[in-house]
Design a protein around this motif. Structure first.
Motif, PDB file in Angstrom:
ATOM      1  N   MET A  68       0.840  -1.197   0.000  1.00  0.00           N
ATOM      2  CA  MET A  68       0.000   0.000   0.000  1.00  0.00           C
ATOM      3  C   MET A  68       0.878   1.251   0.000  1.00  0.00           C
ATOM      4  N   GLN A  69       0.550   2.215  -0.863  1.00  0.00           N
ATOM      5  CA  GLN A  69       1.314   3.443  -0.925  1.00  0.00           C
ATOM      6  C   GLN A  69       1.003   4.346   0.259  1.00  0.00           C
ATOM      7  N   LYS A  70       2.053   5.008   0.728  1.00  0.00           N
ATOM      8  CA  LYS A  70       1.902   5.996   1.780  1.00  0.00           C
ATOM      9  C   LYS A  70       1.587   7.330   1.126  1.00  0.00           C
ATOM     10  N   ARG A  71       0.563   8.022   1.626  1.00  0.00           N
ATOM     11  CA  ARG A  71       0.145   9.303   1.055  1.00  0.00           C
ATOM     12  C   ARG A  71       0.658  10.449   1.927  1.00  0.00           C
ATOM     13  N   ILE A  72       1.445  11.329   1.306  1.00  0.00           N
ATOM     14  CA  ILE A  72       2.039  12.464   2.015  1.00  0.00           C
ATOM     15  C   ILE A  72       1.620  13.750   1.320  1.00  0.00           C
ATOM     16  N   ALA A  73       1.179  14.720   2.109  1.00  0.00           N
ATOM     17  CA  ALA A  73       0.857  16.048   1.585  1.00  0.00           C
ATOM     18  C   ALA A  73       1.917  17.039   2.036  1.00  0.00           C
ATOM     19  N   ILE A  74       2.215  17.978   1.158  1.00  0.00           N
ATOM     20  CA  ILE A  74       3.080  19.113   1.502  1.00  0.00           C
ATOM     21  C   ILE A  74       2.279  20.378   1.237  1.00  0.00           C
ATOM     22  N   ILE A  75       2.166  21.220   2.241  1.00  0.00           N
ATOM     23  CA  ILE A  75       1.480  22.504   2.072  1.00  0.00           C
ATOM     24  C   ILE A  75       2.554  23.582   2.052  1.00  0.00           C
ATOM     25  N   GLY A  76       2.744  24.173   0.886  1.00  0.00           N
ATOM     26  CA  GLY A  76       3.790  25.172   0.709  1.00  0.00           C
ATOM     27  C   GLY A  76       4.842  24.679  -0.262  1.00  0.00           C
ATOM     28  N   GLY A  77       5.023  25.406  -1.364  1.00  0.00           N
ATOM     29  CA  GLY A  77       5.974  24.995  -2.388  1.00  0.00           C
ATOM     30  C   GLY A  77       7.194  25.875  -2.465  1.00  0.00           C
ATOM     31  N   GLY A  78       7.581  26.469  -1.333  1.00  0.00           N
ATOM     32  CA  GLY A  78       8.809  27.264  -1.285  1.00  0.00           C
ATOM     33  C   GLY A  78      10.022  26.372  -1.123  1.00  0.00           C
ATOM     34  N   ILE A  79      11.090  26.931  -0.585  1.00  0.00           N
ATOM     35  CA  ILE A  79      12.357  26.204  -0.521  1.00  0.00           C
ATOM     36  C   ILE A  79      12.252  24.946   0.342  1.00  0.00           C
ATOM     37  N   VAL A  80      11.529  25.002   1.467  1.00  0.00           N
ATOM     38  CA  VAL A  80      11.392  23.824   2.324  1.00  0.00           C
ATOM     39  C   VAL A  80      10.500  22.780   1.651  1.00  0.00           C
ATOM     40  N   GLY A  81       9.325  23.204   1.177  1.00  0.00           N
ATOM     41  CA  GLY A  81       8.410  22.261   0.557  1.00  0.00           C
ATOM     42  C   GLY A  81       8.978  21.623  -0.689  1.00  0.00           C
ATOM     43  N   ALA A  82       9.638  22.417  -1.535  1.00  0.00           N
ATOM     44  CA  ALA A  82      10.195  21.886  -2.776  1.00  0.00           C
ATOM     45  C   ALA A  82      11.336  20.906  -2.501  1.00  0.00           C
ATOM     46  N   THR A  83      12.177  21.236  -1.536  1.00  0.00           N
ATOM     47  CA  THR A  83      13.278  20.328  -1.207  1.00  0.00           C
ATOM     48  C   THR A  83      12.743  19.043  -0.583  1.00  0.00           C
ATOM     49  N   ALA A  84      11.741  19.169   0.297  1.00  0.00           N
ATOM     50  CA  ALA A  84      11.126  17.977   0.876  1.00  0.00           C
ATOM     51  C   ALA A  84      10.535  17.095  -0.219  1.00  0.00           C
ATOM     52  N   ALA A  85       9.862  17.713  -1.188  1.00  0.00           N
ATOM     53  CA  ALA A  85       9.275  16.952  -2.293  1.00  0.00           C
ATOM     54  C   ALA A  85      10.360  16.240  -3.095  1.00  0.00           C
ATOM     55  N   TYR A  86      11.468  16.932  -3.343  1.00  0.00           N
ATOM     56  CA  TYR A  86      12.565  16.314  -4.094  1.00  0.00           C
ATOM     57  C   TYR A  86      13.108  15.091  -3.360  1.00  0.00           C
ATOM     58  N   TYR A  87      13.381  15.242  -2.062  1.00  0.00           N
ATOM     59  CA  TYR A  87      13.950  14.105  -1.324  1.00  0.00           C
ATOM     60  C   TYR A  87      12.934  12.984  -1.140  1.00  0.00           C
ATOM     61  N   LEU A  88      11.648  13.327  -1.046  1.00  0.00           N
ATOM     62  CA  LEU A  88      10.627  12.282  -0.969  1.00  0.00           C
ATOM     63  C   LEU A  88      10.518  11.504  -2.276  1.00  0.00           C
ATOM     64  N   SER A  89      11.091  12.046  -3.338  1.00  0.00           N
ATOM     65  CA  SER A  89      11.078  11.337  -4.623  1.00  0.00           C
ATOM     66  C   SER A  89      12.376  10.592  -4.902  1.00  0.00           C
ATOM     67  N   THR A  90      13.402  10.802  -4.073  1.00  0.00           N
ATOM     68  CA  THR A  90      14.706  10.202  -4.353  1.00  0.00           C
ATOM     69  C   THR A  90      15.254   9.330  -3.229  1.00  0.00           C
ATOM     70  N   LEU A  91      14.809   9.526  -1.998  1.00  0.00           N
ATOM     71  CA  LEU A  91      15.299   8.721  -0.888  1.00  0.00           C
ATOM     72  C   LEU A  91      14.860   7.268  -1.040  1.00  0.00           C
ATOM     73  N   PRO A  92      15.612   6.326  -0.476  1.00  0.00           N
ATOM     74  CA  PRO A  92      15.191   4.916  -0.517  1.00  0.00           C
ATOM     75  C   PRO A  92      13.787   4.746   0.057  1.00  0.00           C
ATOM     76  N   GLY A  93      12.951   4.037  -0.663  1.00  0.00           N
ATOM     77  CA  GLY A  93      11.568   3.847  -0.242  1.00  0.00           C
ATOM     78  C   GLY A  93      10.604   4.807  -0.918  1.00  0.00           C
ATOM     79  N   ALA A  94      11.128   5.734  -1.732  1.00  0.00           N
ATOM     80  CA  ALA A  94      10.271   6.729  -2.385  1.00  0.00           C
ATOM     81  C   ALA A  94       9.264   6.081  -3.324  1.00  0.00           C
ATOM     82  N   GLN A  95       9.587   4.898  -3.836  1.00  0.00           N
ATOM     83  CA  GLN A  95       8.674   4.222  -4.766  1.00  0.00           C
ATOM     84  C   GLN A  95       7.382   3.786  -4.086  1.00  0.00           C
ATOM     85  N   HIS A  96       7.358   3.811  -2.767  1.00  0.00           N
ATOM     86  CA  HIS A  96       6.160   3.414  -2.024  1.00  0.00           C
ATOM     87  C   HIS A  96       5.376   4.623  -1.507  1.00  0.00           C
TER      88      HIS A  96
END
Length: 374
Positions: free
Chosen positions: A1-29
């Protein structure tokens, strides 16, 4: 089952968090949705200097965080394959008019270099040597050069990180959302439930947390900077950035673009209107450093809203009594330096859970967040 994560705010913190959530081990889930309407975002309007090492701030937690942020950039830029239009390690020059002040600054740089190898080479320069490194200047002062300093375009950085994450597991929704008392994200499609929520909305954090009965020590501050068209030197992409004493930061980019600023307007809060008087003040600052600039040299003005806490320190981490939420705010004018490290921390926490200890970098969150029911 995929884990659903929301980010509110697309500035430097939100964008970097989104990037690492797409590249860290386990991001495929993981499936990530980021919400931001883009209105007034500080990072989108920001362009600045990554060079925290000579700061006179007494807050050692902030300094460790800022130093870690500066250390992270070269790896982030390499991994994300970002171009020089986003980030370039050009070196930083910090000037002082009085010789005793210059020597004290040089001594501080030499001392800090012992624990901050990313600073690179430290060199004290005469006014003529400063001008040789930065030929745009016609009224140079003596200064200290740090070869590890860099310039970054906040808007370009955010766009690049979100673009890459969108190719993997990120969906970006250009809308303003709210939270409800049941810890849902209220969107244009109705209330949405997520496994984890990263709230990185800067100065808008206080109103978002009201339904969760949380008071937040955050205030808004307006910031403006100007873009100028200047002579396009063949090596301009590599010209150092300048932090001149008593003037606005002076940030040369390639292709004849110079950015000057930014202002710190405590009384304007969320006001995003262009202010002709402020534009004139920024131009006058640039003219004191460089002759030949006129109103016609101005090619653009950027306006954004920063978030500050009462002690000027950022905070980030799990929201007390709301375990599914992670928050960040209060980055102020150092957001481009500290933001990527904060985003990386929050991404790891959202993905892997646990109770990370970030006390090395910040005071307890209860310093800035309190229950409105108390």
């Amino acid at each position: 089952m995929q884990k659903r994560i929301a980010i509110i705010g697309g500035g430097i913190v939100g964008a970097t968090a989104a990037y690492y959530l797409s590249t860290l081990p386990g991001a495929q889930h993981v499936k990530v949705t980021l919400y931001d309407d883009g209105n007034g975002q500080a990072s989108k309007a920001a362009a600045g200097i990554i060079s925290p090492w000579l700061s006179k701030r007494r807050n050692q937690r902030w300094y460790r965080l800022a130093k870690a942020g500066a250390d992270l950039y070269p790896q982030l830029v390499h991994d994300a394959q970002l171009g020089t239009e986003v980030y370039q390690q050009t070196g930083t020059i910090v000037t002082r008019a009085a010789l005793p002040d210059l020597e004290a600054l040089d001594a501080l740089a030499q001392e800090r270099q012992k624990t901050a190898p990313t600073m690179g080479m430290v060199q004290q320069l005469t006014a003529q040597e400063v001008q040789a490194k930065l030929p745009l200047l016609t009224n140079p002062q003596a200064g200290v050069f740090l070869s590890g300093g860099a310039r970054v375009d906040g808007g370009a950085l955010v766009e690049a990180l979100l673009s890459q994450a969108s190719q993997r597991n990120l969906t970006v929704r250009r809308e303003r959302v709210k939270l409800d008392q049941d810890e849902n994200v209220v969107t244009s499609l109705g209330a949405q439930r997520f496994d984890r929520v990263i709230v990185a909305a800067g100065a808008w954090l206080p109103e978002l947390l009201v339904p969760l009965h949380v008071r937040t020590d955050v205030r808004a501050q307006k910031g403006q900077l100007i873009e100028l068209a200047v002579k396009d030197y063949p090596v301009q992409e590599n010209l150092p950035v300048l932090m001149p004493e008593g003037e606005r930061d002076f940030v040369p980019f390639g292709h004849g673009k110079l950015i000057v600023g930014a202002t710190h307007e405590d009384d304007k809060h969320f006001d995003l209107s262009l202010d002709a008087a402020v534009t004139a003040d920024l131009l006058a600052s640039a003219q004191r450093l460089m002759s030949g600039l006129t109103d016609q040299s101005i090619t653009g003005v950027r306006v954004g809203t920063r978030a500050y806490t009462s002690d000027f320190a950022p905070f980030f981490g799990p929201l007390p009594e709301h375990e599914r939420f992670l928050v960040a705010s209060g980055l102020g004018s150092s957001g481009l330096t500290t933001g990527p490290q904060i985003g990386r921390f929050l991404a790891g926490s959202a993905l892997y859970g646990g109770t990370p200890d970030w006390s090395e970098y910040e005071k307890p969150l209860t310093t800035y967040l309190t229950s409105s029911l108390a």
